[in-house]
Design a protein around this motif. Sequence first.
Motif, PDB file in Angstrom:
ATOM      1  N   UNK A 336       0.828  -1.209   0.000  1.00 44.80           N
ATOM      2  CA  UNK A 336       0.000   0.000   0.000  1.00 44.80           C
ATOM      3  C   UNK A 336       0.868   1.267   0.000  1.00 44.80           C
ATOM      4  N   UNK A 337       2.087   1.184   0.532  1.00 45.72           N
ATOM      5  CA  UNK A 337       2.952   2.361   0.591  1.00 45.72           C
ATOM      6  C   UNK A 337       3.713   2.585  -0.709  1.00 45.72           C
ATOM      7  N   UNK A 338       4.123   1.502  -1.364  1.00 48.75           N
ATOM      8  CA  UNK A 338       4.805   1.631  -2.646  1.00 48.75           C
ATOM      9  C   UNK A 338       4.952   0.247  -3.271  1.00 48.75           C
ATOM     10  N   UNK A 339       4.217  -0.008  -4.363  1.00 50.01           N
ATOM     11  CA  UNK A 339       4.243  -1.319  -5.005  1.00 50.01           C
ATOM     12  C   UNK A 339       5.640  -1.698  -5.479  1.00 50.01           C
ATOM     13  N   UNK A 340       6.353  -0.733  -6.035  1.00 53.77           N
ATOM     14  CA  UNK A 340       7.646  -1.038  -6.623  1.00 53.77           C
ATOM     15  C   UNK A 340       8.685  -1.386  -5.577  1.00 53.77           C
ATOM     16  N   UNK A 341       8.578  -0.827  -4.380  1.00 54.95           N
ATOM     17  CA  UNK A 341       9.558  -1.150  -3.351  1.00 54.95           C
ATOM     18  C   UNK A 341       9.422  -2.595  -2.894  1.00 54.95           C
ATOM     19  N   UNK A 342       8.205  -3.123  -2.886  1.00 56.39           N
ATOM     20  CA  UNK A 342       8.047  -4.540  -2.574  1.00 56.39           C
ATOM     21  C   UNK A 342       8.731  -5.381  -3.669  1.00 56.39           C
ATOM     22  N   UNK A 343       8.623  -4.943  -4.924  1.00 54.12           N
ATOM     23  CA  UNK A 343       9.224  -5.675  -6.040  1.00 54.12           C
ATOM     24  C   UNK A 343      10.748  -5.650  -5.968  1.00 54.12           C
ATOM     25  N   UNK A 344      11.317  -4.467  -5.682  1.00 59.51           N
ATOM     26  CA  UNK A 344      12.769  -4.314  -5.694  1.00 59.51           C
ATOM     27  C   UNK A 344      13.441  -4.903  -4.461  1.00 59.51           C
ATOM     28  N   UNK A 345      12.722  -4.980  -3.351  1.00 57.06           N
ATOM     29  CA  UNK A 345      13.326  -5.479  -2.114  1.00 57.06           C
ATOM     30  C   UNK A 345      13.993  -6.842  -2.257  1.00 57.06           C
ATOM     31  N   UNK A 346      13.290  -7.879  -2.729  1.00 56.00           N
ATOM     32  CA  UNK A 346      13.923  -9.201  -2.875  1.00 56.00           C
ATOM     33  C   UNK A 346      15.093  -9.194  -3.849  1.00 56.00           C
ATOM     34  N   UNK A 347      14.982  -8.444  -4.963  1.00 52.58           N
ATOM     35  CA  UNK A 347      16.067  -8.396  -5.939  1.00 52.58           C
ATOM     36  C   UNK A 347      17.317  -7.773  -5.322  1.00 52.58           C
ATOM     37  N   UNK A 348      17.107  -6.711  -4.540  1.00 51.82           N
ATOM     38  CA  UNK A 348      18.233  -6.037  -3.889  1.00 51.82           C
ATOM     39  C   UNK A 348      18.918  -6.974  -2.898  1.00 51.82           C
ATOM     40  N   UNK A 349      18.124  -7.696  -2.123  1.00 51.92           N
ATOM     41  CA  UNK A 349      18.712  -8.593  -1.126  1.00 51.92           C
ATOM     42  C   UNK A 349      19.507  -9.714  -1.787  1.00 51.92           C
ATOM     43  N   UNK A 350      19.008 -10.239  -2.903  1.00 52.43           N
ATOM     44  CA  UNK A 350      19.734 -11.288  -3.622  1.00 52.43           C
ATOM     45  C   UNK A 350      21.046 -10.733  -4.175  1.00 52.43           C
ATOM     46  N   UNK A 351      20.984  -9.532  -4.773  1.00 52.01           N
ATOM     47  CA  UNK A 351      22.178  -8.911  -5.346  1.00 52.01           C
ATOM     48  C   UNK A 351      23.250  -8.716  -4.281  1.00 52.01           C
ATOM     49  N   UNK A 352      22.861  -8.168  -3.122  1.00 56.00           N
ATOM     50  CA  UNK A 352      23.868  -7.891  -2.098  1.00 56.00           C
ATOM     51  C   UNK A 352      24.327  -9.146  -1.373  1.00 56.00           C
ATOM     52  N   UNK A 353      23.498 -10.174  -1.347  1.00 55.31           N
ATOM     53  CA  UNK A 353      23.959 -11.460  -0.828  1.00 55.31           C
ATOM     54  C   UNK A 353      25.089 -11.993  -1.708  1.00 55.31           C
ATOM     55  N   UNK A 354      24.911 -11.918  -3.022  1.00 54.70           N
ATOM     56  CA  UNK A 354      25.939 -12.374  -3.958  1.00 54.70           C
ATOM     57  C   UNK A 354      27.180 -11.492  -3.866  1.00 54.70           C
ATOM     58  N   UNK A 355      26.992 -10.182  -3.733  1.00 56.34           N
ATOM     59  CA  UNK A 355      28.122  -9.244  -3.618  1.00 56.34           C
ATOM     60  C   UNK A 355      28.972  -9.571  -2.397  1.00 56.34           C
ATOM     61  N   UNK A 356      28.315  -9.859  -1.258  1.00 59.49           N
ATOM     62  CA  UNK A 356      29.060 -10.200  -0.049  1.00 59.49           C
ATOM     63  C   UNK A 356      29.837 -11.514  -0.232  1.00 59.49           C
ATOM     64  N   UNK A 357      29.196 -12.509  -0.832  1.00 60.58           N
ATOM     65  CA  UNK A 357      29.856 -13.806  -1.017  1.00 60.58           C
ATOM     66  C   UNK A 357      31.068 -13.691  -1.946  1.00 60.58           C
ATOM     67  N   UNK A 358      30.901 -12.951  -3.038  1.00 57.64           N
ATOM     68  CA  UNK A 358      31.996 -12.778  -4.007  1.00 57.64           C
ATOM     69  C   UNK A 358      33.192 -12.076  -3.365  1.00 57.64           C
ATOM     70  N   UNK A 359      32.911 -11.121  -2.476  1.00 61.85           N
ATOM     71  CA  UNK A 359      33.988 -10.347  -1.845  1.00 61.85           C
ATOM     72  C   UNK A 359      34.449 -10.916  -0.509  1.00 61.85           C
ATOM     73  N   UNK A 360      33.873 -12.045  -0.120  1.00 60.23           N
ATOM     74  CA  UNK A 360      34.286 -12.686   1.125  1.00 60.23           C
ATOM     75  C   UNK A 360      33.795 -12.029   2.381  1.00 60.23           C
ATOM     76  N   UNK A 361      32.698 -11.276   2.260  1.00 62.24           N
ATOM     77  CA  UNK A 361      32.133 -10.624   3.453  1.00 62.24           C
ATOM     78  C   UNK A 361      31.038 -11.489   4.052  1.00 62.24           C
ATOM     79  N   UNK A 362      30.828 -11.324   5.349  1.00 57.95           N
ATOM     80  CA  UNK A 362      29.788 -12.086   6.043  1.00 57.95           C
ATOM     81  C   UNK A 362      28.439 -11.402   5.889  1.00 57.95           C
TER      82      UNK A 362
END
Length: 362
Positions: A336-362
């Motif tokens: 109800x607050x912003x449809x697109x933010x619900x859409x982008x949230x999971x994509x962002x979390x997946x991207x940064x999960x991969x970024x941390x793994x590639x760079x050896x961060x926890x």
Amino acid sequence: MNSLFFELLKVAIGYEGCLSKTPSEKEWLQLYRMAEVQALLGVCFAGVRKIEAQGQRPPEQLYYQWLAVASQILQRNELVNRQCIEVQRQIEEAGFRTFIMKGQGNAAIYADDLTMLRQSGDIDIYLDGGFKRVMSFVNSTFPSKEVNELEIHYHCLKDTEVEIHYHPSLMRNPVRNRKLQRFFEKEMEPCFANSVSLPNGIGNIHVPTLRFNLIHQMAHIYGHLFTLGIGLRQFMDYYYLLARGKKDGVRSYEPDLQQLGLAKFASAVMWVLGHVFGLEQSQMIVKPNEKDGRFLLEEVMEAGNFGRYDDRLSHGDVTKWQSFWRVTLRNLRLMRFNHWDWFWGPLWRIYHFMWRKINGYK
């Protein structure tokens, strides 16, 4: 029961003089539990002290338990205040411009009788210079692999967590995030010279300006709502920002919030601040929306401080993917607050999960 709890908060901040009725023993226990869930035990105890003379006092055992917790909060604030000054001094001596975000900077603008009773958390400090320079400093002092898209866990203190920010905040929608970062870049320079005095004359810390804070902390509350959840302590912080803004002449922030896609959410926040703390509409930065505000308040009361009491989220032995899907499904309610933010949230979390793994961060 919520209404009685909100009355106690209004008493604590001086908006009301007493509760509409004297709570029963069971109701006092419920009030204590609600204050605990919302990380407002210290503030609420200040309210209890104000109504003692009128006979509105908890049972003796609970009263002294509450008193003991309030004393611990006060002692903890004395420690963290001194740590803020020392951490900022050391980092600035290393050549960085900094400011302390949220936390003790917020507490410093509370009413005098509440400033040491706000429950402190970790120390969030922004360092100017970008990720590479900040990461290089961390690795040369207290190396850390605990890195995310905003901050680096900096293990310079044994008893207080320090989070070094290389971004003040972010939004998971890439278009909105670019606008937010441009806002920060435009408004950041005055923050490095802006300061507040900490209680008991122990010194000053650099903190963001009011204009920076009103946008930054709105984005912070919004971001936490879409991840773990958010509690009333952060709303009380915002209440005191606006209370200070009344003295400084707060104007409408609706154009800024519209650009960031936060105006609808901000209108819900304004209603919550009016309903829970008694904020006057003349102090609000956008018009309140009762329908969205009631929905938001239900989320806040159910989830508690940073979502730690939300049964819809995982707090036990579950995998990261299970936690990911639980958060994603829960957030369907927040479209109800912003449809697109619900859409982008999971994509962002997946991207940064991969970024941390590639760079050896926890």
